[in-house]
Design a protein around this motif. Structure first.
Motif, mmCIF file in Angstrom:
data_model
loop_
_atom_site.group_PDB
_atom_site.id
_atom_site.type_symbol
_atom_site.label_atom_id
_atom_site.label_comp_id
_atom_site.label_asym_id
_atom_site.label_seq_id
_atom_site.Cartn_x
_atom_site.Cartn_y
_atom_site.Cartn_z
ATOM 1 N N VAL A 47 0.881 -1.155 0.000
ATOM 2 C CA VAL A 47 0.000 0.000 0.000
ATOM 3 C C VAL A 47 0.923 1.210 0.000
ATOM 4 N N THR A 48 0.503 2.297 -0.575
ATOM 5 C CA THR A 48 1.365 3.468 -0.686
ATOM 6 C C THR A 48 2.095 3.750 0.616
ATOM 7 N N GLY A 49 3.416 3.656 0.564
ATOM 8 C CA GLY A 49 4.250 3.988 1.707
ATOM 9 C C GLY A 49 4.419 2.911 2.760
ATOM 10 N N MET A 50 3.802 1.722 2.573
ATOM 11 C CA MET A 50 3.949 0.679 3.588
ATOM 12 C C MET A 50 3.660 -0.692 2.987
ATOM 13 N N GLU A 51 3.986 -1.709 3.749
ATOM 14 C CA GLU A 51 3.680 -3.078 3.358
ATOM 15 C C GLU A 51 2.935 -3.752 4.501
#
Length: 75
Positions: A47-51
């Motif tokens: 996800v945008t900016g993270m996993e």
């Protein structure tokens, strides 16, 4: 006599495993625990900016729950 419930689960894994291999093992372990409880499990969602390591969706529920796996080495 009533036995106290354990508060920790200790997993023995080889010391020579890399952090990635340890993470994969733990994610698979948790996913295997969730599936018999009627959760559909997706691994490694970006996800945008993270996993998100695991996303568990209850098959009998209308909502989804995110399970984020964080392993910590004991010293």
């Amino acid at each position: 006599m009533k036995r106290p419930h354990p508060k920790h689960l200790l997993l023995a894994i080889p010391e020579d495993w890399t952090n990635d291999r340890k993470g994969d093992f733990f994610e698979s372990f948790v996913a295997d625990l969730l599936r018999p409880m009627r959760f559909a499990v997706e691994r490694r969602l970006r996800v945008t900016g993270m996993e998100i390591d695991l996303l568990a969706k209850g098959l009998d529920m209308l909502t989804a729950s995110a399970a984020i796996c964080i392993g910590q080495a004991r010293e």
